[in-house]
Design a protein around this motif. Structure first.
Motif, PDB file in Angstrom:
ATOM      1  N   GLY A   1      43.087  43.032  43.778  1.00 35.15           N
ATOM      2  CA  GLY A   1      42.826  43.394  42.574  1.00 35.15           C
ATOM      3  C   GLY A   1      43.454  42.392  41.475  1.00 35.15           C
ATOM      4  N   MET A   2      44.654  41.839  41.863  1.00 34.58           N
ATOM      5  CA  MET A   2      45.453  40.820  40.748  1.00 34.58           C
ATOM      6  C   MET A   2      44.510  39.475  40.952  1.00 34.58           C
ATOM      7  N   ALA A   3      44.335  39.402  42.350  1.00 37.04           N
ATOM      8  CA  ALA A   3      43.278  37.925  42.317  1.00 37.04           C
ATOM      9  C   ALA A   3      42.204  37.948  41.635  1.00 37.04           C
ATOM     10  N   LYS A   4      41.508  39.257  41.674  1.00 40.86           N
ATOM     11  CA  LYS A   4      40.227  39.373  40.865  1.00 40.86           C
ATOM     12  C   LYS A   4      40.597  39.048  39.335  1.00 40.86           C
ATOM     13  N   HIS A   5      41.656  39.699  38.753  1.00 40.37           N
ATOM     14  CA  HIS A   5      41.925  39.177  37.546  1.00 40.37           C
ATOM     15  C   HIS A   5      42.134  37.964  37.035  1.00 40.37           C
ATOM     16  N   LEU A   6      42.469  37.081  38.121  1.00 42.03           N
ATOM     17  CA  LEU A   6      42.568  35.823  37.871  1.00 42.03           C
ATOM     18  C   LEU A   6      41.048  35.152  37.621  1.00 42.03           C
ATOM     19  N   PHE A   7      40.176  35.674  37.959  1.00 37.80           N
ATOM     20  CA  PHE A   7      38.856  34.958  37.999  1.00 37.80           C
ATOM     21  C   PHE A   7      38.305  34.755  36.625  1.00 37.80           C
ATOM     22  N   ASP A   8      38.926  35.292  35.578  1.00 33.05           N
ATOM     23  CA  ASP A   8      38.687  34.762  33.983  1.00 33.05           C
ATOM     24  C   ASP A   8      39.253  33.507  33.790  1.00 33.05           C
ATOM     25  N   ARG A   9      40.482  32.892  34.676  1.00 31.52           N
ATOM     26  CA  ARG A   9      41.119  31.783  34.277  1.00 31.52           C
ATOM     27  C   ARG A   9      40.679  30.870  35.569  1.00 31.52           C
ATOM     28  N   LEU A  10      40.571  31.275  36.708  1.00 33.02           N
ATOM     29  CA  LEU A  10      40.506  30.209  37.614  1.00 33.02           C
ATOM     30  C   LEU A  10      39.084  30.896  38.701  1.00 33.02           C
ATOM     31  N   SER A  11      38.575  29.832  39.241  1.00 37.00           N
ATOM     32  CA  SER A  11      37.419  30.115  40.365  1.00 37.00           C
ATOM     33  C   SER A  11      38.013  30.967  41.372  1.00 37.00           C
ATOM     34  N   PRO A  12      37.250  31.701  41.972  1.00 36.22           N
ATOM     35  CA  PRO A  12      37.476  32.204  43.155  1.00 36.22           C
ATOM     36  C   PRO A  12      38.116  31.332  44.298  1.00 36.22           C
ATOM     37  N   THR A  13      37.575  30.037  44.132  1.00 35.44           N
ATOM     38  CA  THR A  13      38.324  29.254  45.392  1.00 35.44           C
ATOM     39  C   THR A  13      39.517  28.764  44.944  1.00 35.44           C
ATOM     40  N   SER A  14      39.988  28.646  43.639  1.00 35.83           N
ATOM     41  CA  SER A  14      41.212  28.035  43.285  1.00 35.83           C
ATOM     42  C   SER A  14      42.253  29.414  43.316  1.00 35.83           C
ATOM     43  N   ALA A  15      41.631  30.537  43.049  1.00 31.15           N
ATOM     44  CA  ALA A  15      42.452  31.715  43.433  1.00 31.15           C
ATOM     45  C   ALA A  15      42.859  31.880  44.881  1.00 31.15           C
ATOM     46  N   VAL A  16      41.973  31.797  45.675  1.00 35.59           N
ATOM     47  CA  VAL A  16      42.117  32.010  47.143  1.00 35.59           C
ATOM     48  C   VAL A  16      43.179  30.972  47.569  1.00 35.59           C
TER      49      VAL A  16
ATOM     50  N   MET B   1      37.620  33.339  55.989  1.00 35.77           N
ATOM     51  CA  MET B   1      37.803  34.761  55.735  1.00 35.77           C
ATOM     52  C   MET B   1      38.178  35.080  54.407  1.00 35.77           C
ATOM     53  N   ASN B   2      39.271  34.203  53.959  1.00 32.70           N
ATOM     54  CA  ASN B   2      39.658  34.577  52.638  1.00 32.70           C
ATOM     55  C   ASN B   2      38.679  33.965  51.686  1.00 32.70           C
ATOM     56  N   PHE B   3      38.443  32.711  51.835  1.00 27.93           N
ATOM     57  CA  PHE B   3      37.594  32.246  50.904  1.00 27.93           C
ATOM     58  C   PHE B   3      36.059  33.066  50.711  1.00 27.93           C
ATOM     59  N   SER B   4      35.369  33.512  51.780  1.00 29.00           N
ATOM     60  CA  SER B   4      34.297  34.345  51.783  1.00 29.00           C
ATOM     61  C   SER B   4      34.546  35.656  50.898  1.00 29.00           C
ATOM     62  N   ILE B   5      35.549  36.293  51.180  1.00 27.37           N
ATOM     63  CA  ILE B   5      36.036  37.795  50.569  1.00 27.37           C
ATOM     64  C   ILE B   5      36.220  37.529  49.190  1.00 27.37           C
ATOM     65  N   TYR B   6      36.829  36.602  48.851  1.00 27.50           N
ATOM     66  CA  TYR B   6      37.000  36.213  47.368  1.00 27.50           C
ATOM     67  C   TYR B   6      35.651  35.748  46.559  1.00 27.50           C
ATOM     68  N   GLN B   7      34.991  35.022  47.176  1.00 30.85           N
ATOM     69  CA  GLN B   7      33.554  34.657  46.549  1.00 30.85           C
ATOM     70  C   GLN B   7      32.987  36.085  46.547  1.00 30.85           C
ATOM     71  N   SER B   8      32.928  37.120  47.544  1.00 25.47           N
ATOM     72  CA  SER B   8      32.559  38.375  47.216  1.00 25.47           C
ATOM     73  C   SER B   8      33.036  39.275  46.272  1.00 25.47           C
TER      74      SER B   8
END
Length: 311
Positions: free
Chosen positions: A46-61, A105-112
């Motif tokens: 959930g914290m990682a998903k909050h980052l998506f407003d400032r970072l792309s999912p790839t950068s967050a993972v 695995m982590n890249f894919s689930i963060y993109q999801s």
């Protein structure tokens, strides 16, 4: 008035200070450790998903993998010093494949996560370990569990909830990688002692994802605030749950472990509601329930050892 007991550390009564020192993970019931680990993983997501407003999912993972690799590498630093000398090329290749699996695995689930609700993504991803359990089974009743899980997927796909199919595809890819993680992780655990195999795989995974993360996030990846959040995500998603699961596995059976881990989709959905405001439909909750029951049922009669924790 004198104390009933001689003072211990910090001026506390000696008996009280001794009781404080005895409080440890070993005093916590194993089911509570598993539940805390699941909550930690999903709060980290959930914290990682909050980052998506400032970072792309790839950068967050990338932040998540790099920070967790640093922490795990520090914990296993003594074993990693001589890892090239003490292990064969085949063992190192196995750890490398484990690292590749972790990265994908982590890249894919963060993109999801970026495209569909947290609970739905984790539910779809859970089909990976369920498939491994069912594929190794020789029991006819497991066909029923497979059909129940399939029912859950039909409910998700045909519910008219406008799920992003790209997000669903990434969750399915993460599930495939989770299945591979179980198999390759078991091979890695046999070849490396302690946390050294996981630490080495985490380093490999970080190196593989780092160029993509840098190209996506650029200088944002060195923002102190984002680095601090990334460290928190890494701790919550990898280090803390791994430690809790290892302690729990010392004192519980593989079957109970697997059944408790089946709660993860429900916890993910609740975290999505609480932290992200992702309210699910009745059909989606029913689908999650189908997958949870299928996972628990498939695990109930499985007497094999559980997969290594920490993904």
């Amino acid at each position: 008035m004198a104390l009933a007991e001689a003072p211990g550390s910090f001026g506390l009564p000696r008996g009280f200070s001794q009781r404080l020192r005895t409080l440890s993970l070993g005093s916590v019931p194993p089911p509570a450790l598993i539940l805390l680990g699941i909550i930690s993983v999903q709060v980290g997501a959930g914290m990682a998903k909050h980052l998506f407003d400032r970072l792309s999912p790839t950068s967050a993972v990338t932040l998540r993998l790099v920070t967790s690799a640093i922490v795990l590498g520090f914990v296993a630093r003594k074993a990693l010093r001589n890892v090239l000398r003490d292990h064969s090329r085949r063992s190192l290749a196995t750890a490398g494949a484990f690292g590749l699996t972790l990265a994908v695995m982590n890249f894919s689930i963060y993109q999801s996560f970026a495209r569909i609700p947290l609970g739905v993504a984790v539910t779809i991803e859970f089909l990976g370990p369920l498939a491994v359990a069912l594929a190794a089974s020789r029991r006819f009743r497991d066909v029923a569990w497979a059909l129940l899980a399939g029912t859950g997927m039909v409910l998700l796909a045909g519910g008219g909830d406008d799920l992003d199919m790209v997000g669903v595809a990434f969750a399915l890819l993460a599930g495939v990688c989770w299945a591979a993680y179980i198999l390759i992780g078991a091979a890695t655990a046999k070849r490396f002692s302690g946390t050294s195999g996981l630490a080495l795989a985490s380093v490999v995974g970080s190196i593989l994802i780092l160029p993509i993360g840098i190209s996506s996030g650029g200088t944002q990846l060195i923002d102190p605030e984002l680095l601090l959040i990334g460290l928190g995500v890494g701790l919550l998603s990898s280090v803390i749950p791994y430690s809790l699961e290892v302690e729990a596995l010392r004192r519980m059976s593989a079957r109970v472990f697997g059944i408790l881990m089946s709660l993860e989709p429900a916890v993910a959905a609740l975290v999505g509601v609480a932290l992200l405001g992702e309210v699910l439909s009745v059909r989606q909750w029913a689908a999650i329930g189908c997958v949870i029951i299928a996972c628990a049922g498939a695990t109930l009669g499985d007497r094999r050892q559980p997969p290594p924790p920490g993904a």
